[in-house]
Design a protein around this motif. Sequence first.
Motif, short mmCIF file in Angstrom:
data_model
loop_
_atom_site.label_atom_id
_atom_site.label_comp_id
_atom_site.label_asym_id
_atom_site.label_seq_id
_atom_site.Cartn_x
_atom_site.Cartn_y
_atom_site.Cartn_z
N ILE A 524 -6.51 7.10 -5.63
CA ILE A 524 -7.08 5.91 -4.99
C ILE A 524 -6.23 4.73 -5.41
CG2 ILE A 524 -8.76 5.63 -6.87
CD1 ILE A 524 -10.63 4.30 -4.80
N GLU A 525 -5.88 3.87 -4.46
CA GLU A 525 -5.03 2.72 -4.74
C GLU A 525 -5.34 1.61 -3.76
OE1 GLU A 525 -1.06 4.09 -4.22
OE2 GLU A 525 -1.33 4.58 -2.11
N THR A 526 -4.86 0.41 -4.09
CA THR A 526 -5.01 -0.72 -3.18
C THR A 526 -3.79 -0.82 -2.30
OG1 THR A 526 -4.02 -2.26 -4.76
CG2 THR A 526 -6.42 -1.98 -4.85
N ASN A 527 -3.96 -1.41 -1.12
CA ASN A 527 -2.84 -1.65 -0.20
C ASN A 527 -2.30 -3.05 -0.47
OD1 ASN A 527 -1.01 -1.89 1.84
ND2 ASN A 527 -2.46 -1.53 3.51
N CYS A 528 -1.11 -3.11 -1.06
CA CYS A 528 -0.52 -4.40 -1.43
C CYS A 528 0.02 -5.15 -0.23
CB CYS A 528 0.60 -4.19 -2.46
SG CYS A 528 0.07 -3.36 -3.96
N ASP A 529 0.26 -4.45 0.87
CA ASP A 529 0.92 -5.07 2.03
C ASP A 529 -0.07 -5.64 3.05
OD1 ASP A 529 3.38 -4.31 0.98
OD2 ASP A 529 3.29 -2.35 1.95
N ARG A 530 -1.35 -5.50 2.79
CA ARG A 530 -2.33 -5.99 3.77
C ARG A 530 -2.38 -7.52 3.73
NH1 ARG A 530 -6.49 -3.87 6.70
NH2 ARG A 530 -8.27 -5.23 7.11
N PRO A 531 -2.21 -8.18 4.88
CA PRO A 531 -2.16 -9.66 4.88
C PRO A 531 -3.52 -10.30 4.62
CG PRO A 531 -2.01 -8.82 7.12
CD PRO A 531 -1.95 -7.62 6.23
N THR A 532 -4.61 -9.70 5.14
CA THR A 532 -5.94 -10.27 4.94
C THR A 532 -6.91 -9.17 4.55
OG1 THR A 532 -6.52 -9.93 7.28
CG2 THR A 532 -5.57 -12.08 6.68
N GLY A 533 -7.96 -9.57 3.84
CA GLY A 533 -8.97 -8.62 3.44
C GLY A 533 -8.47 -7.67 2.36
N ALA A 534 -9.39 -6.85 1.86
CA ALA A 534 -9.05 -5.85 0.85
C ALA A 534 -9.03 -4.48 1.51
CB ALA A 534 -10.07 -5.88 -0.29
N GLU A 535 -8.13 -3.63 1.04
CA GLU A 535 -8.07 -2.27 1.56
C GLU A 535 -7.80 -1.31 0.41
OE1 GLU A 535 -6.38 -0.55 5.50
OE2 GLU A 535 -4.71 -0.54 4.07
N PHE A 536 -8.61 -0.24 0.36
CA PHE A 536 -8.44 0.82 -0.62
C PHE A 536 -8.09 2.10 0.12
CE2 PHE A 536 -10.82 -2.32 -2.87
CZ PHE A 536 -10.40 -2.22 -4.19
N ILE A 537 -7.12 2.84 -0.43
CA ILE A 537 -6.63 4.07 0.20
C ILE A 537 -6.97 5.24 -0.71
CG2 ILE A 537 -4.62 5.27 1.13
CD1 ILE A 537 -3.26 2.51 1.34
N ILE A 538 -7.74 6.19 -0.17
CA ILE A 538 -8.13 7.38 -0.92
C ILE A 538 -7.44 8.58 -0.28
CG2 ILE A 538 -10.07 8.85 -1.61
CD1 ILE A 538 -11.89 6.41 -1.22
N ARG A 539 -6.77 9.41 -1.12
CA ARG A 539 -6.16 10.65 -0.65
C ARG A 539 -6.81 11.81 -1.39
NH1 ARG A 539 -1.69 7.16 -0.49
NH2 ARG A 539 -0.74 7.02 1.59
N LEU A 540 -7.38 12.75 -0.62
CA LEU A 540 -8.08 13.90 -1.19
C LEU A 540 -7.51 15.19 -0.62
CD1 LEU A 540 -11.78 12.67 -0.87
CD2 LEU A 540 -10.50 12.92 -3.00
N PRO A 541 -7.19 16.16 -1.48
CA PRO A 541 -6.78 17.46 -0.95
C PRO A 541 -7.97 18.13 -0.27
CG PRO A 541 -7.03 17.56 -3.33
CD PRO A 541 -7.20 16.12 -2.95
#
Length: 543
Positions: A524-541
């Motif tokens: 799980i990580e944050t998206n540093c490139d998003r211009p507005t708002g917050a975005e979290f990226i979850i990758r699950l096998p």
Amino acid sequence: MSDAQKLLERDLHGQTRVLKQLAKGASLDEVLHTLVDVAEESRPEMIASVLLVDEETGRLRNGASRRLPEAYCRAIDGTMPGLKMGSCGTAAFTGKRVIVNDINTDPLWEKARDIALSSSLQACWSEPIIGSSGNVLGTFAMYYRCPRSPEAIELEFVSNCANLAALAIERVRYQNSVELERAMLKTIVNGVPDALVSSNLDREITHFSRSAVRMFGYEPEEVIGKRTTFLYATPEDHDRLGEQRFNLDLDENLSIVEINWRRKSGEVFPGEMVAVAIRDDDEKAIGYLGLIRDITDRKIAEAKLQESQNRLVQAERLAAMGQMVSAIAHESRNALQRIQVGVDVLSYEIEEGSDAKEDLDRINRAKSDLERLHDELRSFAGPIKLNRSRTDLAEVWRQAWSNLAVARRDRDVKLIENIDGVDLECLIDEFRLEQVFRNLFENSLAACEDPVQIDVDAQLEVVTGNGKKGKTEFLTIRVSDNGPGLDEEIRERVFEAFQTTKVKGTGLGMAIAKRFVETHGGTIETNCDRPTGAEFIIRLPRS
């Protein structure tokens, strides 16, 4: 001009031909055969021959001849120098000139007389070829088909020829040894995995090894003659090392220095360097040599080791904290239950709307906050045992959204799903991941002003592994909102324990979410490139 003067002039011209051959870098075979040609052209009745002492065995080997019979050459090739081994064998053994006027009767030819006479050779004068250090390199011989004794001018001629042969042999052997050493040095330099870069005293590159080509990406012709500044990641390092390492006024420093370098592609990489001054035979500095080692892989390995050690320490701390939290929770459970009983009893006795009722409500909320803190501490620090089942991930986040119905009441809030065509079934602990999505949704609700829009996007990614790993399928879930977003400082620490931007909150929510996701083998990580708002990226096998 007398005959003697003409002969002397021919001899001088002949010697000049030999010297020119030598100056042009001709092979030893070519030079010695030119010497034989010159001798025989000057004295047509004479047959010239050069024998060489084999450096390993000490035996005499054919060096050059034009007119000696082939059978005779084969017979004497490999002869061991010694007394009574003919003119050449004796001269090579004694290191002195040997004059045999008549091979038929001279005892020095006792062991080689028959082969010489069968080849119609009647006289032989042999001059040892003496090297600069006094060692015998071979012999120069003058054969005749009839018995005869030499004149003074002929003895001088054979001596001059031997001297020319010595010069040629030593010069060519020296050149061969230099070429061999150069080839060996080149092989060693090219075989060294570290980059070798030499320069003059102005730090202009004079040599760029193959390893340097591989390491930096430049071909030698691109860098020879240029100052080494462009190889450094920063000009400051170039200047600093010029003062500290490439400085003849200071004592030589052979310690390793670690700095950053720059490849032709612009990529910066860490490297270690040892630098020394190059000096001539008189110890005068004529340049510098730098040995550079790329330590990128080592740095990565060290970082991974440090990360593993940090995780181990963190795991040990969490285990200790888990034990402590469990003990505290056990001891405080009875106290919390007594508080709850007291609150319930007093709620019947205290009149609604009174000040006492408000105080009682505050006590009840404080008790609930304390219970929640205990629960979150157990989730964060306690051991995690997943109860996996094959579940549709969309149902998990929908359940988390449903459980926040009270928090969403009277709010202008929308949850938008972008999951068309994506198979979201995977092997997970739905209770744990529901907590993850709940934390993300709660954070968005707390950070955003109405109207609130929370987007959940899903896609399937296939990662190809090596060897037996084959292909691995991952579900990538992006949870984003239309709030103010996360500044850089918060992004860097968002998954740390006890970090929160909420007025009320333990600061454990995202740390717990990260632990739950990683226990599933995901990230799980944050998206540093998003211009507005917050975005979290979850990758699950998926499995």
